[in-house]
Write a protein that holds these residues in place. Structure first.
Motif, PDB file in Angstrom:
ATOM      1  N   MET A 118      -0.231  -5.723  -9.049  1.00 29.23           N
ATOM      2  CA  MET A 118      -0.495  -7.147  -9.222  1.00 29.23           C
ATOM      3  C   MET A 118      -0.503  -7.843  -7.862  1.00 29.23           C
ATOM      4  O   MET A 118      -1.301  -8.743  -7.606  1.00 29.23           O
ATOM      5  CB  MET A 118       0.588  -7.794 -10.089  1.00 29.23           C
ATOM      6  N   SER A 119       0.407  -7.405  -6.990  1.00 27.79           N
ATOM      7  CA  SER A 119       0.474  -8.005  -5.665  1.00 27.79           C
ATOM      8  C   SER A 119      -0.795  -7.690  -4.872  1.00 27.79           C
ATOM      9  O   SER A 119      -1.337  -8.551  -4.182  1.00 27.79           O
ATOM     10  CB  SER A 119       1.704  -7.486  -4.934  1.00 27.79           C
ATOM     11  N   LEU A 120      -1.265  -6.448  -5.001  1.00 20.18           N
ATOM     12  CA  LEU A 120      -2.492  -6.052  -4.307  1.00 20.18           C
ATOM     13  C   LEU A 120      -3.676  -6.889  -4.779  1.00 20.18           C
ATOM     14  O   LEU A 120      -4.518  -7.316  -3.996  1.00 20.18           O
ATOM     15  CB  LEU A 120      -2.769  -4.564  -4.549  1.00 20.18           C
ATOM     16  N   ALA A 121      -3.727  -7.134  -6.106  1.00 20.21           N
ATOM     17  CA  ALA A 121      -4.841  -7.898  -6.653  1.00 20.21           C
ATOM     18  C   ALA A 121      -4.703  -9.386  -6.327  1.00 20.21           C
ATOM     19  O   ALA A 121      -5.670 -10.131  -6.443  1.00 20.21           O
ATOM     20  CB  ALA A 121      -4.933  -7.687  -8.161  1.00 20.21           C
ATOM     21  N   GLY A 122      -3.497  -9.809  -5.934  1.00 17.07           N
ATOM     22  CA  GLY A 122      -3.323 -11.217  -5.566  1.00 17.07           C
ATOM     23  C   GLY A 122      -2.962 -12.113  -6.726  1.00 17.07           C
ATOM     24  O   GLY A 122      -3.416 -13.251  -6.805  1.00 17.07           O
ATOM     25  N   ILE A 123      -2.144 -11.606  -7.666  1.00 13.01           N
ATOM     26  CA  ILE A 123      -1.699 -12.419  -8.791  1.00 13.01           C
ATOM     27  C   ILE A 123      -0.482 -13.238  -8.335  1.00 13.01           C
ATOM     28  O   ILE A 123       0.462 -12.671  -7.790  1.00 13.01           O
ATOM     29  CB  ILE A 123      -1.276 -11.519  -9.975  1.00 13.01           C
ATOM     30  N   PRO A 124      -0.480 -14.573  -8.545  1.00 15.74           N
ATOM     31  CA  PRO A 124       0.708 -15.338  -8.191  1.00 15.74           C
ATOM     32  C   PRO A 124       1.860 -14.948  -9.101  1.00 15.74           C
ATOM     33  O   PRO A 124       1.618 -14.578 -10.245  1.00 15.74           O
ATOM     34  CB  PRO A 124       0.279 -16.792  -8.410  1.00 15.74           C
ATOM     35  N   PRO A 125       3.101 -14.987  -8.656  1.00 11.89           N
ATOM     36  CA  PRO A 125       3.554 -15.509  -7.355  1.00 11.89           C
ATOM     37  C   PRO A 125       3.806 -14.399  -6.339  1.00 11.89           C
ATOM     38  O   PRO A 125       4.587 -14.607  -5.422  1.00 11.89           O
ATOM     39  CB  PRO A 125       4.869 -16.162  -7.745  1.00 11.89           C
ATOM     40  N   LYS A 155       0.838  -1.197   0.000  1.00  7.96           N
ATOM     41  CA  LYS A 155       0.000   0.000   0.000  1.00  7.96           C
ATOM     42  C   LYS A 155       0.881   1.259   0.000  1.00  7.96           C
ATOM     43  O   LYS A 155       0.632   2.209  -0.728  1.00  7.96           O
ATOM     44  CB  LYS A 155      -0.843  -0.042   1.278  1.00  7.96           C
ATOM     45  N   THR A 156       1.928   1.240   0.831  1.00  4.50           N
ATOM     46  CA  THR A 156       2.821   2.393   0.877  1.00  4.50           C
ATOM     47  C   THR A 156       3.448   2.634  -0.487  1.00  4.50           C
ATOM     48  O   THR A 156       3.502   3.770  -0.966  1.00  4.50           O
ATOM     49  CB  THR A 156       3.921   2.164   1.925  1.00  4.50           C
ATOM     50  N   SER A 157       3.916   1.555  -1.148  1.00  2.26           N
ATOM     51  CA  SER A 157       4.621   1.743  -2.418  1.00  2.26           C
ATOM     52  C   SER A 157       3.683   2.306  -3.478  1.00  2.26           C
ATOM     53  O   SER A 157       4.086   3.146  -4.281  1.00  2.26           O
ATOM     54  CB  SER A 157       5.229   0.422  -2.874  1.00  2.26           C
ATOM     55  N   PHE A 209       4.893   0.287 -10.351  1.00  2.72           N
ATOM     56  CA  PHE A 209       3.454   0.300 -10.095  1.00  2.72           C
ATOM     57  C   PHE A 209       2.858  -1.074 -10.372  1.00  2.72           C
ATOM     58  O   PHE A 209       2.059  -1.595  -9.596  1.00  2.72           O
ATOM     59  CB  PHE A 209       2.756   1.351 -10.959  1.00  2.72           C
ATOM     60  N   MET A 210       3.291  -1.677 -11.521  1.00  6.38           N
ATOM     61  CA  MET A 210       2.693  -2.948 -11.926  1.00  6.38           C
ATOM     62  C   MET A 210       2.942  -4.027 -10.872  1.00  6.38           C
ATOM     63  O   MET A 210       2.029  -4.766 -10.504  1.00  6.38           O
ATOM     64  CB  MET A 210       3.242  -3.381 -13.270  1.00  6.38           C
ATOM     65  N   LEU A 211       4.181  -4.105 -10.384  1.00  7.54           N
ATOM     66  CA  LEU A 211       4.502  -5.133  -9.383  1.00  7.54           C
ATOM     67  C   LEU A 211       3.590  -5.003  -8.161  1.00  7.54           C
ATOM     68  O   LEU A 211       2.993  -5.982  -7.697  1.00  7.54           O
ATOM     69  CB  LEU A 211       5.959  -4.992  -8.945  1.00  7.54           C
ATOM     70  N   SER A 212       3.465  -3.767  -7.660  1.00  6.64           N
ATOM     71  CA  SER A 212       2.651  -3.574  -6.458  1.00  6.64           C
ATOM     72  C   SER A 212       1.173  -3.800  -6.741  1.00  6.64           C
ATOM     73  O   SER A 212       0.466  -4.377  -5.911  1.00  6.64           O
ATOM     74  CB  SER A 212       2.859  -2.170  -5.903  1.00  6.64           C
TER      75      SER A 212
END
Lengths: 145, 497
Positions: free
Chosen positions: B378-385, B337-339, B373-376
């Motif tokens: 995707m992580s927020l949305a819960g995309i593996p891995p 969230k911070t990033s 932005f994309m990494l964070s």
């Protein structure tokens, strides 16, 4: 807890809540003051029966000092918060001449959009647009009709 | 130095540091040096605490007045959950401090920023290491008061407008919390986390429910759960960029921390149906609100609310498996969230706005920024891995084990909506024609410190995903700690005598 204390806390809490629901920040600050003191009284009565001081060596029963410490801390914090809010009210008054808490911009945008779609499908499309440029506070009221 | 001394130092160091940075307020370089030293020192202390706690079990530091007939004690306590939260919080606070030092070069930050920031660090530390409700109240007040200053730092029209809502709502929250604390004391005669579980279990069930709901309302307002969240998306976007990032990453999570602490410790396995309803509605309303917005900061603010729903869901399910996943999820949410907010801050510093219809083509202007932005996202949305996937899988698996089909379906659907609204930001801000026209090249080069800070937070998020195995087993031990308060406290009381 005595009935008198309970009534006092209840009345003070009710008055504080009533003031808190106003738009003017000054009234909100007064409301917060009343509400906070009602809660302080709750904490104080939680300390036990009156007449026993929380001081060692005074003789008699020593009250638990924790509620007193709690209330003292709360009073100090309340002072800081009130001072901060008063400064905010002053700044708000310096900026636009009143201390009203304003609407959320997004709410205003939605209300305006709803009003416009209402007008465009309404029976009288010739209504002047000048109402849209009125004060922000008027928009939600017009949207209700 | 004994290990018990770390606990009070976690609060004392930043608090004294705040005083020191006030003294040298007029010497900007000096002030920055003091602030960074203090923040880095606190971070090192928190890491030392984590290593110590993981090796030897929870640490408790009790200071008491020996002659007092009634125990007057200052009781500090850190178990694995608390020290893990401390480490991640301190790392975030340090990164955001670096980021705001980058902004300060542009003359945006006032001299009161760093002292207020350090007071907030002290408040965050205090909230994590406290072992009674009264000190928890004081810690929450400490970080709230400094957050009031930070959210209205510039004192312009917009900040006063939304800051007023924030302050009034949070003052109401502290009033509720104080009332809850006073009533808990009136009912049980103690506020210590160690004595309370047994004392509360003896109360009539009606009083238990009342106290539970009051605490739930107080901390729920802070954590922005449904239906108490509406202040958050309104007030957070108006604060200065780095302030929003740290509020988004940390402050709501402290509400969640307090919720988890009080619910598991004081009221284990009660009100689960209510918590499940709250969880489901928080998730849905938050994400739907996010989809409706057209400004990156506001979309992200609604996502804070939505993700809180997952944490409450894990808490509502209960049990070690669900809480393990919840702790992991909170751990991953803080840097992610911070990033996202830090990336938003760079976009805003470059273009002056974060409205989706006014900015475009950021990916063409800066590939690395878009990648961060994309990494964070995707992580927020819960995309593996990525790390969000691990946390969500844990929570959903726990839900399936307990056969809460509806809640699991809601969680999965909300995950999909999260992706949709992230794509909305992506296509609005990062794709399309370059707007505003005629930009300068090399966005990250112009904001060196800000990009370094944002990149390190993103890297931390990725690091959590890479180290998910060991971290997950750590959070499992942390969740087991949560459920063994009585045994642990007795063991520690025994040790200290």
């Amino acid at each position: 807890m005595s009935w008198a204390m309970a009534t006092l806390i209840g009345l003070q809490g009710a008055a504080g809540t009533y003031l808190l629901l106003h738009r003017s920040l000054t009234r909100i600050i007064l409301g917060i003051g009343l509400l906070a003191n009602a809660v302080n009284l709750i904490a104080l009565t939680a300390g036990g029966s009156p007449g026993s001081p929380p001081i060692i060596g005074e003789g008699g029963e020593t009250a638990d000092p924790l509620p007193q410490a709690l209330v003292l801390t709360a009073i100090v914090i309340g002072l800081g918060v009130t001072a901060f809010l008063l400064a905010t009210a002053l700044r708000s008054w310096t900026i636009d001449g009143n201390d009203d808490v304003e609407d959320d911009i997004e709410d205003v945008r939605l209300a305006r959009a709803a009003l416009e779609s209402d007008r465009s499908s309404g029976p009288d499309p010739t209504t002047s647009d000048s109402e849209f440029t009125g004060g922000l506070d008027e928009v939600p009221e017009a949207g209700d009709s | 130095m004994t290990s018990e001394a770390i606990l009070p130092l976690m609060v004392l160091v930043p608090l004294l540091g705040a005083g020191a940075s006030l003294v040298v307020a007029r010497l900007r370089t000096m002030q920055t040096a003091v602030t960074f030293t203090v923040a880095a020192g606190t971070t090192i202390l928190s890491i030392a605490l984590l290593l110590k706690v993981d090796a030897d079990g929870p640490i408790r530091a009790v200071t008491s007045i020996p002659e007092a007939p009634i125990g007057v004690t200052l009781d500090l306590y850190a178990d694995r959950f608390a020290s893990l939260m401390l480490v991640i919080a301190m790392l975030m606070l340090l990164a955001v401090l670096l980021y705001s030092a980058g902004q300060k070069a542009a003359g945006e930050m006032s001299i009161w920023y760093q002292p207020a920031y350090l007071v907030m660090v002290a408040g965050v530390s205090a909230a994590f290491v406290t072992a009674d409700l009264f000190n928890l109240f004081v810690a929450v007040e400490l970080l709230l008061l400094s957050s009031y200053v930070l959210i209205m730092l510039e004192g312009n029209d917009e900040q006063i407008r939304s800051g007023t809502t924030y302050v009034v709502l949070n003052v109401l929250e502290s009033t509720l919390l104080l009332m809850a604390v006073a009533l808990v004391f009136a009912a049980t005669g103690t506020l210590s986390f160690f004595a309370l579980p047994a004392a509360i279990a003896e109360l009539p069930s009606g009083i238990q429910t009342g106290l539970n709901l009051l605490l739930l309302a107080a901390f729920g307002l802070k954590a922005a759960i449904f239906p108490l969240f509406s202040w958050l998306p309104d007030s957070y976007p108006a604060a200065p960029g780095p302030v929003t990032a740290v509020f988004a990453g940390l402050l709501t999570k402290i509400g969640v921390y307090a919720l988890i602490r009080t619910q598991t410790l004081l009221f284990p396995d009660t009100n689960r149906t209510l918590l499940m309803w709250i969880a489901g509605l928080t998730m849905i309303i938050g994400v739907l609100g996010a989809i409706a917005q057209s400004d990156m900061k506001r979309i992200l603010s609604f996502h804070i609310v939505s993700q809180i729903g997952y944490m409450v869901m894990g808490l509502a399910l209960g049990g070690v498996a669900a809480l393990t996943a919840t702790i992991f999820f909170v751990l991953h949410q803080i840097p992610i969230k911070t990033s996202l907010f830090l990336v938003e801050g760079i976009v805003e510093a470059e273009t002056g706005t974060s409205r989706l219809d006014r900015v475009g083509g950021m990916a063409r202007r800066s590939g690395p920024l878009a990648f961060m932005f994309m990494l964070s996202a995707m992580s927020l949305a819960g995309i593996p891995p990525l790390s969000g996937f691990v946390g969500k899988v844990g929570i959903v698996t726990a839900g399936l084990d307990q056969q809460e089909w509806v809640l699991v379906a809601v969680a999965l659907l909300v995950s999909l909506f999260t992706l949709v609204s992230m794509l909305k930001i992506w296509s609005g801000l990062f794709w399309g024609d370059v707007m505003p026209v005629d930009p300068r090249k090399g966005v990250l080069r112009h904001h060196r410190r800000m990009s370094a800070a944002a990149a390190s937070v993103v890297a931390l998020g990725v690091g959590i995903a890479l180290a998910a195995g060991p971290l997950y087993s750590f959070t499992e031990r942390a969740a087991e700690d949560l459920y063994l308060p009585a045994e642990i406290s007795e063991a520690i009381v025994g040790d200290s005598k």
